[in-house]
Design a protein around this motif. Structure first.
Motif, mmCIF file in Angstrom:
data_model
loop_
_atom_site.group_PDB
_atom_site.id
_atom_site.type_symbol
_atom_site.label_atom_id
_atom_site.label_comp_id
_atom_site.label_asym_id
_atom_site.label_seq_id
_atom_site.Cartn_x
_atom_site.Cartn_y
_atom_site.Cartn_z
ATOM 1 N N TRP A 1 -5.270 3.546 10.330
ATOM 2 C CA TRP A 1 -6.415 3.274 9.469
ATOM 3 C C TRP A 1 -7.692 3.120 10.292
ATOM 4 O O TRP A 1 -7.700 2.445 11.316
ATOM 5 C CB TRP A 1 -6.173 2.006 8.659
ATOM 6 N N GLN B 1 -6.731 6.290 1.463
ATOM 7 C CA GLN B 1 -7.992 5.568 1.310
ATOM 8 C C GLN B 1 -7.695 4.199 0.706
ATOM 9 O O GLN B 1 -6.925 4.104 -0.253
ATOM 10 C CB GLN B 1 -8.966 6.330 0.395
ATOM 11 N N ALA B 2 -8.298 3.167 1.275
ATOM 12 C CA ALA B 2 -8.083 1.810 0.773
ATOM 13 C C ALA B 2 -9.394 1.031 0.853
ATOM 14 O O ALA B 2 -9.955 0.852 1.947
ATOM 15 C CB ALA B 2 -7.004 1.099 1.578
ATOM 16 N N VAL C 1 -6.709 3.383 -3.225
ATOM 17 C CA VAL C 1 -6.324 2.107 -3.805
ATOM 18 C C VAL C 1 -7.383 1.073 -3.445
ATOM 19 O O VAL C 1 -8.178 1.257 -2.529
ATOM 20 C CB VAL C 1 -4.943 1.626 -3.294
ATOM 21 N N SER D 1 -0.988 6.845 0.320
ATOM 22 C CA SER D 1 -2.406 6.501 0.162
ATOM 23 C C SER D 1 -3.124 6.663 1.497
ATOM 24 O O SER D 1 -2.669 6.152 2.520
ATOM 25 C CB SER D 1 -2.566 5.063 -0.335
ATOM 26 N N VAL E 1 -2.711 -4.907 -4.870
ATOM 27 C CA VAL E 1 -3.057 -3.532 -4.517
ATOM 28 C C VAL E 1 -2.962 -2.686 -5.776
ATOM 29 O O VAL E 1 -1.909 -2.643 -6.421
ATOM 30 C CB VAL E 1 -2.119 -2.983 -3.422
ATOM 31 N N VAL F 1 -7.437 -2.955 -2.314
ATOM 32 C CA VAL F 1 -6.646 -4.096 -1.841
ATOM 33 C C VAL F 1 -7.563 -5.303 -1.972
ATOM 34 O O VAL F 1 -8.572 -5.399 -1.276
ATOM 35 C CB VAL F 1 -6.200 -3.894 -0.384
ATOM 36 N N ILE G 1 0.868 -1.186 0.000
ATOM 37 C CA ILE G 1 0.000 0.000 0.000
ATOM 38 C C ILE G 1 0.899 1.228 0.000
ATOM 39 O O ILE G 1 1.730 1.392 0.888
ATOM 40 C CB ILE G 1 -0.918 0.016 1.231
ATOM 41 N N VAL H 1 -10.839 -2.406 0.794
ATOM 42 C CA VAL H 1 -10.364 -3.770 0.990
ATOM 43 C C VAL H 1 -11.470 -4.739 0.592
ATOM 44 O O VAL H 1 -12.543 -4.764 1.208
ATOM 45 C CB VAL H 1 -9.934 -4.006 2.448
#
Length: 274
Positions: A125, A97-98, A263, A95, A156, A265, A91, A100
Motif C-alpha cells: 500500500w 484502493q482504500a 473501500v 481491493s 470496512v 476503512v 480489507i 482510511v
C-alpha cells in the motif's frame, strides 16, 4: 685389477635437483591458480580473515569456487499504517484502493482521511493523497450502528456508487446526478447545509452495493440506520456520514476506480488498531 663402474640406477646429483625444482615450480603454479599466490594461502592458514565476497580455501571445501555474496533479505509489502491485523484482514484481497478515515477519538466528530492504493502487490500500500481534514457523526463512532444514535459505523465498506446535485466531475464510479440531492436547512450545530450533497459517495453500510445513493432499501432493517455517505463538508458534525472539503470530494471522485474495488476503512484509532 677390476674397474669399478657406476651403477645404472644412480644419476648425477644435478639430475635429482632438476627434477625436484621442476616439481616445486609446478606446485607453486597450482597454488597460484587456486588462491592467487602461495603467500595468500599461507595467510589464510595462519588465521587471516578473508574479506566479504572473496573466496578462501575453506569457503567451498577447498574446491576453489567463489563464496556467495551477502544475503539480501526479502522485503515485505508495505501495510497501511495504524491498522491492526483484524482490520487489515477485513480489507478484501482484490481491493486496490482504500480510503482510511481515522477519528480523533471514540466520542469525537473530527477525523482525517488518506487514500491508499495497492497497484503493485510486491510494494504493498502507498499513500495516493495527503492527509485531508474530515468530519464524522456528532457523537463519534460505534461498532453497532443504530438509527438516530448520531454515531458513524466503524468497519470496512465498499464504495460502489456516487451521485450529487452537480454534474459528475470526471469520475469512473456510477454517478447519479439528480435534483433530489438538493438540501437546505441547518445542521446539528446550526450551520447551513446547502451544497452538502453537491457530491456524494455511498458507503455500502446496510444498503445494496451498486445501487444509487438515493436507494432506500435497508437489508439489515431500517432500525440499523442507513444512508451513510461521504459528502461535502458543511462545517459541522454529521448524523452518521463522513464529510470532506468540496475540492477534496471532487479529487476523490476522480481518483476512485471501480476496477480497483475501492473501500473505505473508518473508525476511531483504537477500533482501527485492532
Amino acid at each position: 685389477m677390476s674397474v669399478l663402474r657406476p651403477s645404472a640406477s644412480r644419476r648425477p646429483p644435478y639430475v635429482v635437483c632438476a627434477g625436484t625444482c621442476a616439481a616445486a615450480i609446478l606446485l607453486l603454479t597450482a597454488c597460484d591458480s587456486i588462491s592467487g599466490t602461495a603467500t595468500g594461502i599461507r595467510g589464510v592458514r595462519a588465521g587471516a580473515t578473508a574479506s566479504a565476497g572473496v573466496a578462501g580455501p575453506q569457503a567451498d571445501g577447498g574446491r576453489g569456487r567463489a563464496a556467495p555474496g551477502p544475503y539480501a533479505p526479502r522485503l515485505r509489502p508495505r501495510e497501511i499504517p495504524a491498522l491492526g491485523p483484524r482490520t487489515r484482514a477485513t480489507i478484501p484481497a482484490d481491493s486496490r484502493q482504500a480510503l482510511v478515515v481515522t477519528g480523533h477519538s471514540y466520542n469525537s466528530s473530527l477525523s482525517t482521511a488518506v487514500l491508499y492504493t495497492r497497484d503493485d502487490p510486491a510494494l504493498g500500500w502507498q499513500a495516493a493523497t495527503s492527509r485531508w481534514p474530515a468530519r464524522n457523526a456528532m457523537n463519534g463512532w460505534t461498532d453497532e450502528h443504530w438509527e438516530d444514535d448520531l454515531r458513524s459505523p466503524t468497519g470496512v465498506y465498499g464504495l460502489t456508487s456516487a451521485g450529487g446535485l452537480l454534474d459528475a466531475p470526471g469520475t469512473m464510479l456510477p454517478y447519479n446526478q439528480s435534483p433530489a440531492f438538493a438540501v437546505s436547512g441547518e445542521g446539528l450545530d446550526g450551520e447551513p447545509l446547502e451544497g452538502s450533497f453537491d457530491y456524494v459517495i455511498a458507503v455500502d453500510y446496510n444498503r445494496i452495493p451498486g445501487a444509487s445513493p438515493l436507494d432506500q432499501k435497508r437489508p439489515l432493517g431500517q432500525e440499523r440506520g442507513g444512508g451513510i455517505w461521504i459528502h461535502v463538508d458543511h462545517d459541522g458534525p454529521t448524523q452518521g456520514c463522513i464529510t470532506l472539503p468540496k475540492d477534496r470530494m471532487r479529487e476523490l471522485l476522480q481518483l476512485l476506480d471501480p476496477a480497483k474495488k475501492p473501500v473505505v476503512v473508518m473508525g476511531d484509532v483504537p477500533a482501527l488498531e485492532r
